[in-house]
Motif scaffolding. Structure first.
Motif, PDB file in Angstrom:
ATOM      1  N   TYR A  83      21.358  29.755  28.274  1.00  0.00           N
ATOM      2  CA  TYR A  83      22.568  28.870  28.268  1.00  0.00           C
ATOM      3  C   TYR A  83      22.618  28.164  29.785  1.00  0.00           C
ATOM      4  N   GLU A  84      22.851  26.720  29.658  1.00  0.00           N
ATOM      5  CA  GLU A  84      23.063  26.133  31.081  1.00  0.00           C
ATOM      6  C   GLU A  84      24.383  25.526  30.851  1.00  0.00           C
ATOM      7  N   PHE A 103      22.883  31.098  32.200  1.00  0.00           N
ATOM      8  CA  PHE A 103      22.859  32.351  31.790  1.00  0.00           C
ATOM      9  C   PHE A 103      22.008  32.720  30.607  1.00  0.00           C
ATOM     10  N   LYS A 104      21.468  33.836  30.669  1.00  0.00           N
ATOM     11  CA  LYS A 104      20.444  34.154  29.837  1.00  0.00           C
ATOM     12  C   LYS A 104      20.934  35.843  29.057  1.00  0.00           C
ATOM     13  N   ASP A 105      21.095  35.854  27.919  1.00  0.00           N
ATOM     14  CA  ASP A 105      21.374  37.259  27.205  1.00  0.00           C
ATOM     15  C   ASP A 105      20.269  37.137  26.110  1.00  0.00           C
ATOM     16  N   GLY A 106      19.239  38.188  26.646  1.00  0.00           N
ATOM     17  CA  GLY A 106      18.271  38.528  25.620  1.00  0.00           C
ATOM     18  C   GLY A 106      17.306  37.408  25.955  1.00  0.00           C
ATOM     19  N   GLU A 107      16.794  36.585  25.017  1.00  0.00           N
ATOM     20  CA  GLU A 107      15.800  35.492  24.999  1.00  0.00           C
ATOM     21  C   GLU A 107      16.403  34.054  25.080  1.00  0.00           C
ATOM     22  N   GLU A 151      21.143  38.167  32.366  1.00  0.00           N
ATOM     23  CA  GLU A 151      20.785  37.537  33.700  1.00  0.00           C
ATOM     24  C   GLU A 151      21.578  36.304  33.764  1.00  0.00           C
ATOM     25  N   LEU A 152      22.261  36.152  34.981  1.00  0.00           N
ATOM     26  CA  LEU A 152      22.966  34.937  35.493  1.00  0.00           C
ATOM     27  C   LEU A 152      22.460  34.470  36.864  1.00  0.00           C
ATOM     28  N   MET A 153      22.299  33.168  36.800  1.00  0.00           N
ATOM     29  CA  MET A 153      21.786  32.395  38.137  1.00  0.00           C
ATOM     30  C   MET A 153      22.790  31.336  38.539  1.00  0.00           C
ATOM     31  N   VAL A 211      25.164  24.342  27.301  1.00  0.00           N
ATOM     32  CA  VAL A 211      24.098  23.772  26.522  1.00  0.00           C
ATOM     33  C   VAL A 211      23.039  24.559  26.397  1.00  0.00           C
ATOM     34  N   THR A 212      22.734  24.965  25.165  1.00  0.00           N
ATOM     35  CA  THR A 212      21.595  25.980  24.549  1.00  0.00           C
ATOM     36  C   THR A 212      20.883  25.211  23.406  1.00  0.00           C
TER      37      THR A 212
END
Length: 918
Positions: free
Chosen positions: A154-155, A147-151, A114-116, A174-175
């Protein structure tokens, strides 16, 4: 295909064609304006583009509505295994060459990815996306890519990602991993969700845009929720690089418990030498139990081992078990001051949930140590309670109730230690059985008035003990013959009757029987003039010691109210409750449990072979005593402005005096008079005063020594001889109490309102999240800031000071008696004051202290002062004890996060082991 579906497809393709023409014109206009939104566009396979038939219009007129289009795999090409769904709140622009641009909170979803971002550009041919934020007129970047890959989220500032290869390039990512944040300026995402970065940073400060401290990494690899491995790294605090460099760093992460090593702490002790303490290994056994093993080792040979386990089963029980063993070697070997001591300590705390088993409970509170453990343990230098504690108690108990049978059974193991002389008193076990009060003669189906015999009740209590008193070093060497075994039975039978409607009459009969397994015979030694025990005088067996007694008591209450004669307006009314009680107790003589002997003066005296045992012995002589007591309660009320009665803030809550007369005594039948006074000041403070007045006066014997004679003080016209008094007083003064006492009228009213609100319940204030610690799940109570009369925020500095004063005085028999008044002078035997307080200088600065003064010894006891500073993600504290027997200092600065608990700097005084404690 149905006609409705065919019409929908034709309409969708027609609207799509119009949309592409309009978007092409819009893009050309944007390029003429110099818009660089497409500088980083990528190619995506256009054969995957299929309109989402779930929406009637892919470009709705209302731009606030989200556009949504779904990409599904085509028949000829199969680059993706699932649809790609993307949407935007502003617009979606398609251009030739297979480009799509999302404006306004764009969102792209593919499988678990998911990408926003504010702006997202897509290349349909290569299945790649590029996302970035938008800079507003103030220079603030909004809508940064998330960006979210799974749970794992990442900002980032920008991201370029390929859905096929699951790889991407990220700038300023930033994670959050565990309690910390990983910041990478140039990072590459791998297919397995790992991150490779150069010049990255690791910090536990939540201000990750500009952290207060971080560990600067040369390069590193991040495996989300697993670990971070770095190359050479150094520490940076407030943008200042410190010369603390490590060749590599390894940060493990886990959402559950994980095992790992515990880094030791360096220590310098004047007697043990250099050492490493509190190092070891932590075992994460399960979610319900863990285990920590620690060690201590010093260069002069001292060492210690420790084990600590926590367990918790939800809705059942929870507890802590700790065991320590240490060998302390002080001095130099083969020298006179060389000594070796071996000590251990066991702590066990267990608590059972009350709902787990309503009819049974099990609990433990064990704190058992050898007497020299606390004196030789290096960690107790900064633990004032452990250093000054003279007694320790431990208990393990189990109880079981049988409601239908009115029966309860309980068992307890008790240990009491006196650290001063190493003595120990143990009871193992202490069994109790109790039958609650029953009415054996009460009718099951009562008809008419209650009969007098139906008021008769009885109960039973039984207790069995197995106890020993010895030294803690001999507890495991004591044989069975050193233990005392006993059991006690007690059966009270009582009833309550009303006499003349005003008097309560309570008759009672009590039977007591004791079972002992030994008795000790004694002989009088004429030379030493005392009873002596010889070997073989202890007789083991089964012995019964029984006695019974009866009593009857009468009590009533008298109420009176009157208005003082000197008050003309009669606005004050005094209420007095007078409670007299009289009781008679009688018991026959039980001389069969006593032995007689003749002393050196030729007088016949008696002793009991059962003296000193757990439940005592039956009385040898006949008893018959009358007990008198009087209780008083006095309070006053006055009429306020509203003409309603209101209590005075001061009242005599209880004033009781008691005296008894023994009719069977041959001399001195009167007991001392007991006096108790309880005063109430307002609703919060109560003062208790208790003492006694001796009935019989002093006199001189034939040798000129002072003794208590047979003549009463009353015969001399005196009420009684004051024997002494001891008590303690404490008071806490803080902001609210200060305003209540010395503040303005508005401040006093505000303090009263807060005090009333605390008693009635919590105020209806807002609760906001703790912005300083967003990981804290418990919200802090935050009061809204109110401006003062001058328009500025009022300055507040919360503080509190607790004052405790202990005083006691008694007759000083070391001084000569006054031969005229036959009174010893009084002297103070306890006169100490204790102070403790705290001051919150600001939101981050705090100060605490504990001190006092002993007026008799004329010295200051152990004094402790601590200043601490909350540095957001760091904490700094300085402690010092400048006065008293134990002096020390300690300065520590450390990271707050538990994962960096070893990231600290500590400076403290050397520990001392050769302190004379007692």
């Amino acid at each position: 295909m149905t006609p409705s579906k065919a019409n929908t497809c034709i309409t969708s393709f027609f609207l799509l064609f119009v949309f592409l023409l309009l978007s092409g014109e819009a893009m050309s206009q944007r390029r003429r304006r110099g818009d660089n939104a497409y500088a980083d566009t990528l190619k995506v396979d256009s054969s995957l583009l299929v309109a989402d038939t779930t929406q009637k219009d892919s470009l709705p007129k209302d731009t606030t509505k989200i556009d949504s289009i779904t990409l599904i795999p085509g028949k000829k090409k199969d680059p993706l295994s699932a649809p790609v769904v993307y949407e935007a709140t502003d617009s979606i622009v398609f251009v030739e060459g297979g480009f799509a641009h999302l404006y306004g909170d764009g969102k792209v979803t593919y499988e678990k990815t998911e990408l926003m971002a504010a702006i997202i550009s897509m290349d349909m041919d290569s299945s790649t996306v590029f996302a970035r934020g938008v800079t507003d007129s103030l220079g603030v970047i909004k809508g940064k890519p998330v960006f979210k890959d799974g749970e794992t989220p990442y900002e980032t500032n920008t991201i370029r990602y390929n859905f096929k290869s699951k790889r991407g390039l990220i700038s300023n990512v930033v994670t959050q991993q565990g309690e910390g944040y990983v910041i990478g300026h140039d990072a590459k995402k791998g297919a397995n969700d790992e991150l490779y970065m150069r010049k990255g940073q690791y910090t536990t400060c939540d201000h990750h845009d500009h952290p207060h401290f971080y560990i600067q990494m040369s390069y590193g690899k991040v495996r989300p929720k697993k670990n971070v491995v770095t190359g050479p790294a150094h520490l940076v605090v407030e943008d200042v690089s410190l010369p603390l460099v490590v060749p590599f760093f390894f940060f493990p992460f886990s959402s559950s418990y994980s095992s790992g090593f515990l880094m030791p702490t360096y220590m310098d002790d004047s007697n043990r030498g250099f050492g490493l303490v509190n190092g070891g290994y932590y075992f994460a056994i399960s979610d319900q139990m863990d285990l920590k093993l620690t060690e201590e080792i010093f260069t002069k040979g001292s060492w210690a081992l420790g084990a600590e386990a926590n367990y918790n089963r939800r809705y059942k029980y929870s507890g802590l078990f700790q065991a320590n063993y240490q060998v302390t070697k002080t001095g130099d070997k083969n020298m006179p001051d060389y000594s070796v001591s071996k000590d251990f300590k066991i702590i066990w705390s267990h608590r059972q949930d009350a709902k787990a088993s309503p009819n049974s409970t099990f609990s433990s509170s064990v704190n058992f140590t050898t007497s020299s453990y606390e004196r030789s343990n290096v960690g107790n230098l900064y633990n004032a309670q452990a250093m000054t504690q003279n007694t320790k108690t431990s208990s393990v108990s189990y109880s079981r109730n049988f409601p239908d049978q009115h029966l309860s059974i309980s068992g307890t193991a008790n240990i009491a230690q006196t650290m001063k002389d190493s003595s120990i008193s143990m009871t193992l076990p202490d069994l109790n059985i109790a039958l609650s009060r029953i009415f054996p003669f009460k009718r099951k189906e009562a008809v008419g008035d209650e009969k007098w015999y139906e008021k008769i009740s009885l109960s039973y209590t039984g207790r069995m003990t197995n106890s020993i008193q010895t030294k803690d070093t001999e507890i495991f060497k004591a044989g069975f013959d050193k233990w005392y075994h006993a059991m006690n039975h007690n059966v009270p039978i009582s009833a309550t009757f009303t006499l003349f409607n005003y008097f309560n009459v309570v008759p009672q009969f009590t039977y007591t029987e004791r079972w002992y397994t030994r008795k000790i015979m004694k002989e009088y030694d004429m030379d030493k003039k005392q009873l002596m025990t010889q070997p073989g005088d202890t007789l083991n067996g089964f012995y019964r010691v029984a006695n019974y007694s009866g009593s009857i008591g009468i009590n009533t209450k008298l109420y009176g109210s009157y208005k003082p004669l000197f008050m003309k307006s009669k606005a004050i009314e005094i209420r007095h409750v007078f409670t007299p009680q009289v009781s008679f107790t009688g018991a026959p003589a039980f001389g069969q449990y006593y032995e007689s002997y003749v002393d050196a003066d030729g007088e016949t005296k008696y002793y009991s072979p059962f003296d000193g045992q757990q439940f005592g012995v039956a009385p040898r002589e006949q008893q018959g005593s009358i007990n008198f007591s009087v209780s008083n309660n006095i309070e006053a009320k006055y009429r306020n402005k509203n003409d309603s009665l209101q209590k005075f803030p001061f009242s005599i809550d209880d004033f009781t005096t008691g005296l008894s007369y023994n009719m069977a005594a041959k001399e001195k039948p009167w007991s001392d008079m007991s006096v108790g006074l309880r005063l109430k000041f307002g609703k919060a403070y109560t003062l208790n005063l208790n003492t006694s007045l001796a009935t019989y006066a002093y006199e001189f014997d034939q040798n000129g020594n002072v003794r208590v004679g047979n003549r009463t003080e009353w015969s001399y016209g005196r009420l009684g001889r004051f024997s002494g008094y001891s008590n303690s007083f404490s008071y806490t003064l803080n902001n609210d109490t200060w305003k209540k006492l010395f503040g303005s009228k508005e401040e006093r009213e505000e303090a009263k309102r807060k005090a009333a609100a605390k008693k009635s319940g919590p105020e209806d204030d807002e609760y906001e999240e703790d912005l300083e610690d967003p990981t804290n799940p418990v919200p802090k109570k935050v009061e809204k800031v109110k401006a003062g009369a001058d328009g500025y925020q009022p300055f507040k500095m919360p503080w509190s000071v607790s004052i405790s004063y202990q005083v006691g005085f008694s007759e000083d028999r070391t001084k000569p008696i006054n031969v005229h008044s036959m009174r010893y002078p009084y002297s103070i035997n306890n006169n100490t004051v204790s102070l403790s307080g705290n001051l919150k200088i600001s939101n981050r600065w705090s100060f605490n202290f504990t001190s006092g003064y002993d007026f008799i010894a004329k010295k200051i006891p152990m004094t402790m002062c601590t200043v601490s500073r909350d540095l957001h993600c760091f904490n700094m504290s300085a402690s010092i004890s400048p006065f008293g027997q134990y002096k020390y200092y300690n300065f520590t600065i450390r990271a707050n996060a538990s994962v960096l608990q070893d990231l600290k700097w500590e400076q403290r005084s050397q520990t001392q082991s050769n302190i004379q404690w007692y």
